[in-house]
Design an enzyme around this catalytic site. Structure first.
Site, PDB file in Angstrom:
ATOM      1  N   ASP A   1      26.663 -28.334 -41.803  1.00 27.50           N
ATOM      2  CA  ASP A   1      25.833 -28.165 -40.608  1.00 27.50           C
ATOM      3  C   ASP A   1      25.207 -26.773 -40.646  1.00 27.50           C
ATOM      4  O   ASP A   1      25.911 -25.772 -40.755  1.00 27.50           O
ATOM      5  CB  ASP A   1      26.739 -28.333 -39.375  1.00 27.50           C
ATOM      6  CG  ASP A   1      25.948 -28.433 -38.096  1.00 27.50           C
ATOM      7  OD1 ASP A   1      24.737 -28.169 -38.111  1.00 27.50           O
ATOM      8  OD2 ASP A   1      26.561 -28.776 -37.064  1.00 27.50           O
TER       9      ASP A   1
ATOM     10  N   GLU B   1      22.024 -31.561 -40.692  1.00 29.82           N
ATOM     11  CA  GLU B   1      23.403 -31.974 -40.982  1.00 29.82           C
ATOM     12  C   GLU B   1      23.445 -33.021 -42.081  1.00 29.82           C
ATOM     13  O   GLU B   1      22.587 -33.903 -42.127  1.00 29.82           O
ATOM     14  CB  GLU B   1      24.030 -32.647 -39.761  1.00 29.82           C
ATOM     15  CG  GLU B   1      24.434 -31.755 -38.637  1.00 29.82           C
ATOM     16  CD  GLU B   1      24.803 -32.624 -37.443  1.00 29.82           C
ATOM     17  OE1 GLU B   1      25.985 -32.904 -37.254  1.00 29.82           O
ATOM     18  OE2 GLU B   1      23.869 -33.045 -36.736  1.00 29.82           O
TER      19      GLU B   1
HETATM   20 MG   LIG Z   1      23.382 -27.250 -36.721  1.00 32.38          MG
END
Ligand SMILES: [Mg+2]
Length: 391
Positions: free
Chosen positions: A9, A105
């Site tokens: 992420d 992500e």
């Molecule tokens: Mg993020």
């Protein structure tokens, strides 16, 4: 043998890109979103801004009230997509299996690679270093035996974090979290759980599922039952795994407003088209995924006779599918748009280019992407480009 799944992420992605493009605002409270003074909302913000309690989906006026000295910048989706694409391509090249789930992500599967590539934590550390050096971006990585735990692990360790939840330690890890940290548990679910006097993950685990069902419904109860036990929830695998690509967003507050959904669908469709073009692939099949407030989900798809050639076309098809499936008022918590049965371009694509009347549109999009790649910072919208070409 246990699987080794990474959830990767990018930290505060939109705000980080703004800071990269304008180093003067680095480290400040950066808020990406609607113009201050309008009725719009915050799309994203830097960690500095989060200290003031600002978060995405908050009205921009509220953000301004909480932090008047913040730097407010508009959303530049094309720029974020451009950088996202490069980062994602690098991750895709680094991992045996790769699945992008949103603009910032992705899941990667490093199962069985330890002898070849070293321990998972080492792989993760080197990915973090590479992304930082190449792009100046911080990423957080959660490692776990399945996707759901990996996602929770990266959430728990960000920003700039790395956390591995080893096989057999899932429940202990979950017990270190709060109920609200469970991915997929919104405010509504939380308040219903509170009514049942359930305030912690261990409490939820010991609560009989049959008593949960009347309060939360079948789907949400089963979801939570598995979630608090660290079981694989099989998230993000509802669509066929190979030869499909999709983008989806989970809303912080459930949405039932068609205009907002239209805007989101347009953005997701642009991302899908960008990835089709970026990977020199094409598709005739568009699908949408809807997850409602109660966690029930539905997929709908439509296959065309011709290759899809523009994001507007994808968006129009996705919108049709939405209108077919959605009653217009059930609150939606997640929406995704994807292309299925994706094939790599080749001779067939060449042929299509000549016989397909829509091919010109596709060439325009390809040209824009090429130009964007060549000239960083060049502001180029599709509309102005087409106008320019035709005048
Ligand atoms: Mg993020």
């Amino acid at each position: 043998m246990a699987k080794v799944i990474f959830h990767i992420d990018i930290d505060a992605f939109y705000a980080s890109v703004e800071e990269l493009d304008n180093p003067l605002i680095k480290g400040k409270a950066v808020i990406v979103g609607a113009k201050p003074g309008t009725r719009g909302v915050v799309s994203a913000c830097s960690y500095e801004a989060r200290r003031y309690g600002i978060h995405s989906a908050m009205p921009i006026s509220e953000a301004q009230r909480r932090c008047p000295h913040a730097i407010f910048v508009p959303v530049r989706m094309k720029r974020y997509l451009e950088i996202s694409k490069k980062v994602m391509r690098m991750l895709e090249d680094a991992a045996p299996e790769f699945q992008q789930i949103s603009i910032d992500e992705a899941f990667t599967d490093f199962s069985g690679t330890e002898r070849l590539l070293g321990p998972p934590e080492e792989i993760a550390r080197s990915l973090k270093t590479t992304i930082k050096q190449e792009f100046g971006l911080n990423i957080s990585i959660g490692i776990a035996p399945h996707r759901y735990l990996a996602k929770l692990a990266s959430d728990a360790c960000k920003p700039d974090g790395l956390l591995q939840v080893k096989e057999g330690t899932g429940q202990a890890f979950l017990d270190s979290l709060q109920l609200k940290d469970l991915w997929g548990v919104g405010k509504k679910t939380l308040s219903r759980l509170e009514e049942l006097n359930i305030r912690t993950i261990p409490q939820l685990r010991s609560f009989p599922i049959d008593l949960l069902k009347p309060m939360l419904g079948e789907a949400a109860s089963e979801f939570l039952y598995k979630a608090v036990r660290g079981k694989d929830l099989d998230i993000f695998s509802a669509e066929p795994k190979s030869h499909s690509l999709s983008h989806e967003v989970t809303f912080e507050t459930d949405i039932k407003d068609l205009e907002t959904l239209k805007k989101v669908i347009l953005e997701l469709s642009q991302a899908v088209m960008d990835r089709l073009l970026g990977s020199e692939s094409q598709s005739r099949t568009i699908f949408i995924k809807i997850r409602y407030y109660d966690f029930s989900s539905t997929l709908a798809q439509q296959t065309m006779k011709h290759w899809l050639t523009s994001s507007e076309e994808i968006a129009a098809l996705a919108l049709e599918l939405l209108k077919k499936r959605w009653d217009g008022h059930t609150p939606i918590r997640l929406i995704g748009v994807g292309a299925a049965q994706v094939v790599r371009g080749g001779a067939q694509q060449q042929l299509e280019l000549f016989i397909d009347p829509l091919a010109k549109k596709k060439r325009v999009e390809e040209t824009i992407i090429r130009l964007k790649q060549k000239m960083k910072g060049l502001k180029l919208t599709k509309a102005s480009f087409i106008k320019h070409e035709e005048s």
